[in-house]
Design a protein around this motif. Sequence first.
Motif, PDB file in Angstrom:
ATOM      1  N   MET A 123       0.693  -1.166   0.003  1.00 26.65           N
ATOM      2  CA  MET A 123       0.014  -0.054   0.061  1.00 26.65           C
ATOM      3  C   MET A 123       0.951   1.328   0.048  1.00 26.65           C
ATOM      4  O   MET A 123       1.668   1.330   0.860  1.00 26.65           O
ATOM      5  CB  MET A 123      -0.908   0.127   1.065  1.00 26.65           C
ATOM      6  CG  MET A 123      -1.929   1.222   1.269  1.00 26.65           C
ATOM      7  SD  MET A 123      -3.260   0.901   2.309  1.00 26.65           S
ATOM      8  CE  MET A 123      -2.479   0.705   3.818  1.00 26.65           C
ATOM      9  N   LYS A 124       0.700   2.024  -1.175  1.00 26.04           N
ATOM     10  CA  LYS A 124       1.466   3.195  -1.426  1.00 26.04           C
ATOM     11  C   LYS A 124       1.011   4.533  -0.362  1.00 26.04           C
ATOM     12  O   LYS A 124      -0.129   4.395  -0.119  1.00 26.04           O
ATOM     13  CB  LYS A 124       1.534   3.734  -2.752  1.00 26.04           C
ATOM     14  CG  LYS A 124       1.920   2.735  -3.671  1.00 26.04           C
ATOM     15  CD  LYS A 124       2.228   3.210  -5.193  1.00 26.04           C
ATOM     16  CE  LYS A 124       2.673   2.178  -5.959  1.00 26.04           C
ATOM     17  NZ  LYS A 124       2.410   2.719  -7.583  1.00 26.04           N
ATOM     18  N   GLU A 125       2.143   5.364   0.041  1.00 30.61           N
ATOM     19  CA  GLU A 125       1.720   6.422   1.030  1.00 30.61           C
ATOM     20  C   GLU A 125       1.725   7.547  -0.338  1.00 30.61           C
ATOM     21  O   GLU A 125       2.649   8.122  -0.613  1.00 30.61           O
ATOM     22  CB  GLU A 125       2.645   6.741   1.968  1.00 30.61           C
ATOM     23  CG  GLU A 125       2.452   5.841   3.209  1.00 30.61           C
ATOM     24  CD  GLU A 125       3.361   6.534   4.432  1.00 30.61           C
ATOM     25  OE1 GLU A 125       3.603   7.756   4.426  1.00 30.61           O
ATOM     26  OE2 GLU A 125       3.506   5.668   5.287  1.00 30.61           O
ATOM     27  N   GLN A 126       0.636   7.655  -0.759  1.00 33.60           N
ATOM     28  CA  GLN A 126       0.666   8.776  -1.896  1.00 33.60           C
ATOM     29  C   GLN A 126      -1.233   9.222  -1.978  1.00 33.60           C
ATOM     30  O   GLN A 126      -1.928   8.369  -1.708  1.00 33.60           O
ATOM     31  CB  GLN A 126       0.913   8.522  -3.457  1.00 33.60           C
ATOM     32  CG  GLN A 126       0.206   7.182  -4.013  1.00 33.60           C
ATOM     33  CD  GLN A 126       0.774   7.002  -5.264  1.00 33.60           C
ATOM     34  OE1 GLN A 126       1.737   7.318  -5.778  1.00 33.60           O
ATOM     35  NE2 GLN A 126      -0.064   6.311  -6.241  1.00 33.60           N
ATOM     36  N   CYS A 127      -1.235  10.415  -2.423  1.00 35.59           N
ATOM     37  CA  CYS A 127      -2.847  10.905  -2.449  1.00 35.59           C
ATOM     38  C   CYS A 127      -3.499  10.485  -3.799  1.00 35.59           C
ATOM     39  O   CYS A 127      -2.879  10.690  -4.752  1.00 35.59           O
ATOM     40  CB  CYS A 127      -2.820  12.549  -2.195  1.00 35.59           C
ATOM     41  SG  CYS A 127      -4.390  13.181  -2.395  1.00 35.59           S
ATOM     42  N   LEU A 128      -4.284   9.759  -3.589  1.00 32.30           N
ATOM     43  CA  LEU A 128      -5.078   9.280  -4.929  1.00 32.30           C
ATOM     44  C   LEU A 128      -5.564  10.369  -5.844  1.00 32.30           C
ATOM     45  O   LEU A 128      -5.429  10.382  -6.893  1.00 32.30           O
ATOM     46  CB  LEU A 128      -6.275   8.448  -4.492  1.00 32.30           C
ATOM     47  CG  LEU A 128      -7.264   8.075  -5.517  1.00 32.30           C
ATOM     48  CD1 LEU A 128      -6.816   6.936  -6.501  1.00 32.30           C
ATOM     49  CD2 LEU A 128      -8.505   7.609  -4.995  1.00 32.30           C
ATOM     50  N   TRP A 129      -5.928  11.605  -5.232  1.00 33.52           N
ATOM     51  CA  TRP A 129      -6.470  12.566  -5.802  1.00 33.52           C
ATOM     52  C   TRP A 129      -5.588  13.488  -6.714  1.00 33.52           C
ATOM     53  O   TRP A 129      -5.839  13.895  -7.633  1.00 33.52           O
ATOM     54  CB  TRP A 129      -7.409  13.845  -4.934  1.00 33.52           C
ATOM     55  CG  TRP A 129      -8.026  13.010  -3.899  1.00 33.52           C
ATOM     56  CD1 TRP A 129      -8.257  13.361  -2.497  1.00 33.52           C
ATOM     57  CD2 TRP A 129      -9.398  12.410  -4.267  1.00 33.52           C
ATOM     58  NE1 TRP A 129      -9.305  12.530  -2.079  1.00 33.52           N
ATOM     59  CE2 TRP A 129      -9.961  12.149  -3.158  1.00 33.52           C
ATOM     60  CE3 TRP A 129     -10.054  11.930  -5.345  1.00 33.52           C
ATOM     61  CZ2 TRP A 129     -11.121  11.383  -3.007  1.00 33.52           C
ATOM     62  CZ3 TRP A 129     -10.989  11.078  -5.637  1.00 33.52           C
ATOM     63  CH2 TRP A 129     -11.666  10.903  -4.236  1.00 33.52           C
ATOM     64  N   HIS A 130      -4.314  13.542  -6.090  1.00 34.77           N
ATOM     65  CA  HIS A 130      -3.169  14.021  -6.957  1.00 34.77           C
ATOM     66  C   HIS A 130      -2.877  13.272  -8.055  1.00 34.77           C
ATOM     67  O   HIS A 130      -2.678  13.645  -9.375  1.00 34.77           O
ATOM     68  CB  HIS A 130      -1.845  14.143  -6.145  1.00 34.77           C
ATOM     69  CG  HIS A 130      -1.956  15.134  -4.994  1.00 34.77           C
ATOM     70  ND1 HIS A 130      -0.982  15.948  -4.837  1.00 34.77           N
ATOM     71  CD2 HIS A 130      -2.996  15.433  -4.096  1.00 34.77           C
ATOM     72  CE1 HIS A 130      -1.321  16.720  -3.797  1.00 34.77           C
ATOM     73  NE2 HIS A 130      -2.638  16.636  -3.376  1.00 34.77           N
ATOM     74  N   VAL A 131      -2.679  11.956  -8.240  1.00 32.51           N
ATOM     75  CA  VAL A 131      -2.531  11.009  -9.246  1.00 32.51           C
ATOM     76  C   VAL A 131      -3.789  10.993 -10.284  1.00 32.51           C
ATOM     77  O   VAL A 131      -3.320  10.861 -11.398  1.00 32.51           O
ATOM     78  CB  VAL A 131      -2.201   9.424  -8.572  1.00 32.51           C
ATOM     79  CG1 VAL A 131      -1.883   8.494  -9.682  1.00 32.51           C
ATOM     80  CG2 VAL A 131      -0.967   9.594  -7.545  1.00 32.51           C
ATOM     81  N   THR A 132      -4.936  10.925 -10.005  1.00 38.07           N
ATOM     82  CA  THR A 132      -5.978  10.652 -10.770  1.00 38.07           C
ATOM     83  C   THR A 132      -6.705  12.104 -11.272  1.00 38.07           C
ATOM     84  O   THR A 132      -7.601  12.245 -11.956  1.00 38.07           O
ATOM     85  CB  THR A 132      -7.297   9.997 -10.181  1.00 38.07           C
ATOM     86  OG1 THR A 132      -7.558  10.748  -9.007  1.00 38.07           O
ATOM     87  CG2 THR A 132      -6.612   8.482  -9.873  1.00 38.07           C
ATOM     88  N   SER A 133      -6.161  13.325 -10.814  1.00 38.95           N
ATOM     89  CA  SER A 133      -6.622  14.648 -11.098  1.00 38.95           C
ATOM     90  C   SER A 133      -6.476  14.851 -12.598  1.00 38.95           C
ATOM     91  O   SER A 133      -5.482  14.710 -13.478  1.00 38.95           O
ATOM     92  CB  SER A 133      -5.768  15.829 -10.641  1.00 38.95           C
ATOM     93  OG  SER A 133      -6.354  16.887 -11.054  1.00 38.95           O
ATOM     94  N   PRO A 134      -7.709  14.921 -13.197  1.00 40.22           N
ATOM     95  CA  PRO A 134      -7.746  15.481 -14.799  1.00 40.22           C
ATOM     96  C   PRO A 134      -7.244  16.799 -14.774  1.00 40.22           C
ATOM     97  O   PRO A 134      -6.717  17.143 -16.067  1.00 40.22           O
ATOM     98  CB  PRO A 134      -9.415  15.388 -15.109  1.00 40.22           C
ATOM     99  CG  PRO A 134     -10.328  14.698 -13.930  1.00 40.22           C
ATOM    100  CD  PRO A 134      -9.209  14.940 -12.809  1.00 40.22           C
ATOM    101  N   GLU A 135      -7.207  17.583 -14.117  1.00 40.29           N
ATOM    102  CA  GLU A 135      -6.662  18.977 -14.060  1.00 40.29           C
ATOM    103  C   GLU A 135      -5.238  18.699 -14.070  1.00 40.29           C
ATOM    104  O   GLU A 135      -4.690  18.135 -12.725  1.00 40.29           O
ATOM    105  CB  GLU A 135      -7.229  19.937 -13.239  1.00 40.29           C
ATOM    106  CG  GLU A 135      -8.648  20.380 -13.407  1.00 40.29           C
ATOM    107  CD  GLU A 135      -8.400  21.469 -14.501  1.00 40.29           C
ATOM    108  OE1 GLU A 135      -7.562  22.023 -14.914  1.00 40.29           O
ATOM    109  OE2 GLU A 135      -9.687  21.808 -14.939  1.00 40.29           O
ATOM    110  N   PRO A 136      -4.140  19.419 -14.824  1.00 40.76           N
ATOM    111  CA  PRO A 136      -2.768  19.121 -14.590  1.00 40.76           C
ATOM    112  C   PRO A 136      -2.284  20.303 -13.665  1.00 40.76           C
ATOM    113  O   PRO A 136      -3.074  21.238 -13.279  1.00 40.76           O
ATOM    114  CB  PRO A 136      -2.251  19.392 -15.767  1.00 40.76           C
ATOM    115  CG  PRO A 136      -3.251  20.252 -16.814  1.00 40.76           C
ATOM    116  CD  PRO A 136      -4.582  19.795 -16.105  1.00 40.76           C
TER     117      PRO A 136
END
Length: 426
Positions: A1-14
């Motif tokens: 399980m990674k420590e990273q924010c899902l929202w940052h990775v999947t954001s359609p807005e760059p």
Amino acid sequence: MKEQCLWHVTSPEPCLDLPALEGRQSADVIVVGAGITGLSTALHLAEAGTTATLIESGEIPSGGSGLNVGLVNAGLWIPPQDICDALGEKDGERANAILGAAPGEVFDLIERHDIACQATRTGTLHLAHNTKGEQELARRVVQFQQRDAPVELLEDEACWKKVGTRRIRRALLDRRAGTLNPAAYTRGLARAAYAAGANLFTRSPALGVSREGESWRVTTPQGSVLAPRIVLATNAYTEDDWNQVRHHFFPGCFFQVASTPLSDELAGDILPEGQGAWDTRMVLSSMRRDSEGRLILGSLGSGEGRPSAYLRCWADRIQRHYFPQLGRVDWECTWTGKIAFTPDHTLRLFEPAPGILAATGFNGRGITTGTVVGKGFARYLTRKDESQLPLPIRRCKPIQAKPLWSSAYEGGFTLYHAGQCLRVLI
């Protein structure tokens, strides 16, 4: 399980490629902090023709604006009459009206600026986990309906169809609300503010503020900005000694755990209309799904530094309690954000010094509250009109014993989650 924010990775807005502040500059207003509050302020100032310079210590987003659950909630954390009891009838009903309409402000901005943030507008669900919770929801429904809010109490079959679990018999559906990807919404606000003419600088932490005549100078590592007005929009991430906002909240945390994408065949009956939800537990559990079908669970407290096994155990416990039909779930990533709490669960809008505005204490309602506070600040700065703010700007006493409040909250959250993992609590 990674420590990273899902929202940052999947954001359609760059993420915007923005420079650091260099040299000596001037503006009509300096905004410190590029979360939702700061960006909404800068956007609305720029649209009003006011020169706004915004500085951010990291990238956009780097704080709670991109790390939260993504619930576009109406109102404050506490029910309407409790708000009136805390603030007085006049200010309380003002806050109820403006924050009750806040989801509409968010969705209007999304539509007007074509922000790609996976928004849904099907409401949110407050779930009663026991009889006491059912009584609390009934109390809230009465108070909301007295104010003509489009909320209803779902019972039994109607509730089960909306939530996807028979563990819950009653749920409050608030049709004003919805969900979104918070990192994408924040990036979209930044894009809109930049397009409107706001000056945005990242990797530019504010090192201090000094008075120069009738204006204020904010200094960064490579430059400075001079302006007659400042907006401090640092909220839960305020740490610097010079920033008076730090005296007006105590920090707490909220962690989340996201699964791998789940097929509709397996999980299509779980929150099938896309609502986000949270329960009435003393230490709540939140739950929602994202646009790719992941199940996202969260709760109060910090997940940073916790062993993966601990977080996985907690997530398994909540998932198997509410959604046993899923069987074994693979958990993909986890992240933690900060919340600015206040003892009375209401926000604070104040002037720590002449020419400086500040906001804090959103108590977990940052998407909507930050959006309307930013718009209200811009109106106040350009027209001296504070009618669009949820509360009048007023003097506030610093919170006493901040470390005790934070320690009590975090300690209580940890014990509660340990009890859940040990099957003492659920």
